[in-house]
Design a protein around this motif. Sequence first.
Motif, mmCIF file in Angstrom:
data_model
loop_
_atom_site.group_PDB
_atom_site.id
_atom_site.type_symbol
_atom_site.label_atom_id
_atom_site.label_comp_id
_atom_site.label_asym_id
_atom_site.label_seq_id
_atom_site.Cartn_x
_atom_site.Cartn_y
_atom_site.Cartn_z
ATOM 1 N N THR A 172 -8.948 -43.846 -24.464
ATOM 2 C CA THR A 172 -9.805 -43.938 -23.172
ATOM 3 C C THR A 172 -11.094 -44.762 -23.345
ATOM 4 O OG1 THR A 172 -10.357 -42.622 -21.391
ATOM 5 C CG2 THR A 172 -10.894 -41.572 -23.567
ATOM 6 N N GLY A 173 -11.861 -45.048 -22.104
ATOM 7 C CA GLY A 173 -12.891 -45.646 -22.190
ATOM 8 C C GLY A 173 -13.936 -44.622 -23.176
ATOM 9 N N ALA A 174 -14.801 -45.523 -23.924
ATOM 10 C CA ALA A 174 -15.794 -45.007 -24.698
ATOM 11 C C ALA A 174 -16.907 -44.136 -23.747
ATOM 12 C CB ALA A 174 -16.391 -45.757 -25.843
ATOM 13 N N SER A 175 -16.902 -44.477 -22.759
ATOM 14 C CA SER A 175 -17.788 -43.531 -21.796
ATOM 15 C C SER A 175 -17.498 -42.261 -21.542
ATOM 16 C CB SER A 175 -18.315 -44.438 -20.658
ATOM 17 O OG SER A 175 -17.088 -44.596 -19.845
ATOM 18 N N TRP A 176 -16.119 -41.749 -22.134
ATOM 19 C CA TRP A 176 -15.451 -40.524 -21.585
ATOM 20 C C TRP A 176 -16.489 -39.293 -21.414
ATOM 21 C CZ3 TRP A 176 -15.292 -36.470 -24.985
ATOM 22 C CH2 TRP A 176 -15.509 -36.721 -26.234
ATOM 23 N N PRO A 177 -17.481 -39.216 -22.293
ATOM 24 C CA PRO A 177 -18.546 -38.012 -22.476
ATOM 25 C C PRO A 177 -19.172 -37.860 -21.018
ATOM 26 C CG PRO A 177 -18.748 -39.044 -24.676
ATOM 27 C CD PRO A 177 -17.782 -40.229 -23.704
ATOM 28 N N ARG A 178 -19.375 -39.016 -20.463
ATOM 29 C CA ARG A 178 -20.139 -38.887 -19.199
ATOM 30 C C ARG A 178 -19.473 -38.002 -17.961
ATOM 31 N NH1 ARG A 178 -21.443 -44.659 -19.042
ATOM 32 N NH2 ARG A 178 -20.367 -44.546 -17.326
ATOM 33 N N TRP A 179 -18.116 -38.331 -18.011
ATOM 34 C CA TRP A 179 -17.310 -37.715 -16.736
ATOM 35 C C TRP A 179 -16.258 -36.658 -17.430
ATOM 36 C CZ3 TRP A 179 -12.292 -38.251 -15.517
ATOM 37 C CH2 TRP A 179 -11.581 -39.356 -16.058
ATOM 38 N N TYR A 180 -15.914 -36.575 -18.634
ATOM 39 C CA TYR A 180 -14.729 -35.530 -18.939
ATOM 40 C C TYR A 180 -15.645 -33.931 -18.622
ATOM 41 C CZ TYR A 180 -11.235 -38.352 -20.929
ATOM 42 O OH TYR A 180 -10.119 -39.336 -21.278
ATOM 43 N N GLY A 181 -16.828 -33.840 -19.046
ATOM 44 C CA GLY A 181 -17.418 -32.649 -18.848
ATOM 45 C C GLY A 181 -17.631 -32.409 -17.301
ATOM 46 N N ARG A 182 -17.988 -33.350 -16.673
ATOM 47 C CA ARG A 182 -18.230 -33.144 -15.189
ATOM 48 C C ARG A 182 -16.837 -32.774 -14.601
ATOM 49 N NH1 ARG A 182 -21.598 -38.218 -13.310
ATOM 50 N NH2 ARG A 182 -19.949 -39.312 -14.368
ATOM 51 N N CYS A 183 -15.766 -33.310 -15.040
ATOM 52 C CA CYS A 183 -14.338 -32.935 -14.594
ATOM 53 C C CYS A 183 -13.691 -31.571 -15.228
ATOM 54 C CB CYS A 183 -13.447 -33.892 -14.810
ATOM 55 S SG CYS A 183 -13.628 -35.412 -13.906
ATOM 56 N N GLY A 184 -14.508 -30.891 -15.864
ATOM 57 C CA GLY A 184 -13.847 -29.567 -16.520
ATOM 58 C C GLY A 184 -13.373 -29.802 -17.802
ATOM 59 N N LEU A 185 -13.113 -31.046 -18.468
ATOM 60 C CA LEU A 185 -12.149 -31.078 -19.526
ATOM 61 C C LEU A 185 -12.939 -30.598 -20.874
ATOM 62 C CD1 LEU A 185 -10.547 -34.547 -18.540
ATOM 63 C CD2 LEU A 185 -9.433 -32.399 -18.448
ATOM 64 N N ASP A 186 -12.248 -30.187 -21.768
ATOM 65 C CA ASP A 186 -12.682 -29.648 -23.036
ATOM 66 C C ASP A 186 -12.044 -30.675 -23.811
ATOM 67 O OD1 ASP A 186 -13.523 -28.482 -25.313
ATOM 68 O OD2 ASP A 186 -11.977 -26.897 -25.140
ATOM 69 N N ALA A 187 -13.132 -31.905 -24.180
ATOM 70 C CA ALA A 187 -12.555 -32.955 -25.185
ATOM 71 C C ALA A 187 -13.287 -33.208 -26.328
ATOM 72 C CB ALA A 187 -12.481 -34.032 -24.145
ATOM 73 N N ILE A 194 -7.832 -33.699 -25.834
ATOM 74 C CA ILE A 194 -8.366 -32.856 -24.695
ATOM 75 C C ILE A 194 -7.319 -31.476 -24.892
ATOM 76 C CG2 ILE A 194 -8.068 -32.412 -21.988
ATOM 77 C CD1 ILE A 194 -7.861 -35.789 -22.135
ATOM 78 N N SER A 195 -8.208 -30.436 -24.989
ATOM 79 C CA SER A 195 -7.511 -29.201 -25.170
ATOM 80 C C SER A 195 -7.315 -28.661 -23.747
ATOM 81 C CB SER A 195 -8.513 -28.121 -26.063
ATOM 82 O OG SER A 195 -7.951 -26.915 -26.019
ATOM 83 N N LEU A 196 -5.962 -28.024 -23.648
ATOM 84 C CA LEU A 196 -5.711 -27.294 -22.444
ATOM 85 C C LEU A 196 -5.485 -25.901 -22.563
ATOM 86 C CD1 LEU A 196 -2.575 -29.656 -21.627
ATOM 87 C CD2 LEU A 196 -4.785 -29.686 -20.958
ATOM 88 N N ALA A 197 -5.854 -25.374 -23.751
ATOM 89 C CA ALA A 197 -5.829 -24.063 -23.913
ATOM 90 C C ALA A 197 -6.804 -23.149 -22.873
ATOM 91 C CB ALA A 197 -6.104 -23.843 -25.413
ATOM 92 N N PRO A 198 -8.064 -23.626 -22.884
ATOM 93 C CA PRO A 198 -8.765 -22.963 -21.933
ATOM 94 C C PRO A 198 -8.141 -22.623 -20.409
ATOM 95 C CG PRO A 198 -10.182 -24.365 -23.176
ATOM 96 C CD PRO A 198 -8.608 -24.623 -23.527
ATOM 97 N N LYS A 199 -7.493 -23.784 -20.206
ATOM 98 C CA LYS A 199 -7.077 -23.783 -18.875
ATOM 99 C C LYS A 199 -5.660 -23.184 -18.637
ATOM 100 C CE LYS A 199 -9.502 -28.010 -17.736
ATOM 101 N NZ LYS A 199 -10.406 -27.270 -16.697
ATOM 102 N N MET A 200 -5.155 -22.458 -19.865
ATOM 103 C CA MET A 200 -3.669 -22.147 -19.729
ATOM 104 C C MET A 200 -3.614 -20.846 -18.918
ATOM 105 S SD MET A 200 -2.050 -24.096 -21.374
ATOM 106 C CE MET A 200 -0.374 -23.555 -22.002
#
Length: 196
Positions: free
Chosen positions: A155-170, A189-195
Motif C-alpha cells: 500500500t501507499g507509504a502514507s498508510w499510517p495517516r489514515w489506517y488508524g482513522r479508519c479503525g484498522l490495526d496495522a 492488518i489484524s482482523l482479530a480485534p474485529k472478530m
Amino acid sequence: MQTTTLSFSNLHNHGELFANLFRARKQSFIIQKNWDLPEAEDMEFDQYDTPQSRWIAVHDKGEVLAGFRLTPTTARCGIYSYMIRDAQKGILGGSIPQDLLDAEAPVDDQVWECSRVFVSHDIPQMYRRKVHFKMVEAMTGSARELGATRLIALTGASWPRWYGRCGLDAEAIGRVMWIDDAHFQCVAISLAPKMH
C-alpha cells in the motif's frame, strides 16, 4: 452507496457490476496512473484475477466508486500464487523489489492479500472519506467471512495517516520502496480485534 463482494460463483447475479469494476480499475491504474498492465475490452486484469480471488465493489446507482481484490495466500495458478509472494520470489520480473518483506511471505489459510485497491478519481474530496470508511468496512467484513484473521497489502507509504482513522490495526512488515510513481510499503492488518 453499497458494497458487493463478487466471485466467479455469484457474478451472474450482479449484472454489469463485475465488468464495471474491471473498467474502473483500467481508469484508475492504466489511464490515471499510467501503469503498464494487461487490458482487454476496456478492462484491466492480471494473472491473480482467478476463481480463487474475491472482488469488492463500492458502488452507487451502477457507478463503481472504489474497489479491491482479496486473494488467499494459499492461491496457486500455474507459476503464480499471490502478488506479494511472487514479487518476493522474483517471478514478476523486478517490477516490485524482491526485498519488499522483512520475512518470508506467508502461505496460510487465515491470511489473505488485499490488492488492486482504488478509489475513483471522479469522487469529490469531501466524499472520499465516506468511501474509504465503506471500503474498510467491506474489506474487514468480507475477509472475516472468508476465514481471514489477517490481511497483507502493498500500500501507499502514507498508510499510517489514515489506517488508524479508519479503525484498522496495522503494522509495517517491510521497508518503504519507490515503485513507479510513489512510495509503497507492505503492511499486515489484524482482523482479530474485529472478530467479535
